[in-house]
Design a protein around this motif. Structure first.
Motif: not given
Length: 294
Positions: A25-28, A209-210, A218-220, A255-256
């Motif tokens: 819900a919050g990633r964007k 990390p790569r 991906a959520l960073r 988050a996946i």
């Protein structure tokens, strides 16, 4: 919320945790450090212009003095802000737009009384316990309770005769162990400890990390620079990955979405079974159109 629930269910009724729903819900709406810096620069420019205008309107200073002074201050401010940009981007905090507690209270807490239950397909990670498997063929080690709850809710333990464990001391003896972890210093530490304690039994397939830094979707997230990162130089990481982690960046495995998480686990299970069964490995090497030979 219903669209998010359908997406997380992948059209086949997969179960997901409230933590996974929170990230989806919050990633964007996760703030972009570069965009925040641009807004700061614009805000400073606007403040200088407004200040100069008020000085002229109030008569505190003549326009012949205010305008050149405002131009000079603006130029100096832009130069200073431009010089500070790399420093800001290296230290900016990037977090979820709302905390998980607030999400549960303001979103899930309001949804439940209105619709008579939690969002469809969701499970509370605090209420799901991995089932006990009498004769496990393999195990998953993951310190994230939400990930283990997702796997348990989707019957992973029963499907693959797999023990789901949060700590090394909970693992069954002798079986292969699939290690899932965040792309973070803490996650890398979990993988390192598993390699030392389990040896060849450990198969690390957690977030790297790569992979995260190269994946635009991906959520960073970013926290203040972690205190203890010296151990990272002893792990199998590139210099770029170590720098990324030392700057405070990280990505949660929770988050996946369930479908991707299960796909990763399925591939890992196939690798485990191929490793312990040479006949299965040879059979997998035979393609559909392979011509038979003696």
């Amino acid at each position: 919320m219903r669209k998010l629930a359908e997406r997380l269910g992948d059209g086949r009724g997969l179960r997901y945790t409230l933590v996974q729903l929170w990230y989806a819900a919050g990633r964007k709406k996760v703030p972009d450090a570069a965009r925040v810096f641009k807004r700061v620069r614009i805000g400073v420019g606007v403040a200088i212009v407004v200040g100069a205008f008020l000085l002229m309107v109030s008569g505190a200073a003549p326009a012949g003095v205010v305008i050149p002074l405002a131009v000079l201050v603006s130029a100096l401010a832009l130069v200073g802000i431009g010089a500070a940009r790399p420093w800001f981007l290296r230290r900016a905090t990037v977090r979820m737009p709302v905390s998980y507690d607030m999400f549960r209270r303001e979103v899930v807490g309001r949804w439940t009384p209105i619709y008579g239950g939690p969002p469809p397909g969701s499970v509370d990670e605090g209420q799901v316990r991995p089932p006990a498997i009498d004769w496990p063929r393999s195990a998953v080690l993951c310190p994230d309770r939400s990930v283990l709850a997702c796997l348990a809710a989707n019957n992973v333990a029963q499907t693959w005769s797999m023990a789901l464990c949060a700590r090394i001391d909970q693992l069954p003896p002798e079986v292969p162990v699939i290690v899932l972890h965040d792309a973070s210093p803490a996650g890398i530490a979990v993988a390192g400890k598993a390699r030392v304690a389990l040896g060849s039994r450990a198969m690390v397939v957690g977030l790297s990390p790569r992979a995260v830094s190269a994946n635009a979707s991906a959520l960073r997230l970013r926290e203040p620079q972690p205190q203890d990162t010296a151990f990272l130089h002893g792990e199998p990481l590139s210099a770029a990955e170590i720098e990324w982690l030392c700057e405070g960046w990280w990505s949660p495995i929770a988050a996946i979405p369930p479908a991707k998480l299960l796909a990763v686990l399925e591939r890992a299970v196939e690798r485990v079974e191929d490793a312990v069964d040479p006949d299965r490995r040879r059979a997998r090497e035979v393609g559909f159109l392979t011509w038979p030979t003696r």
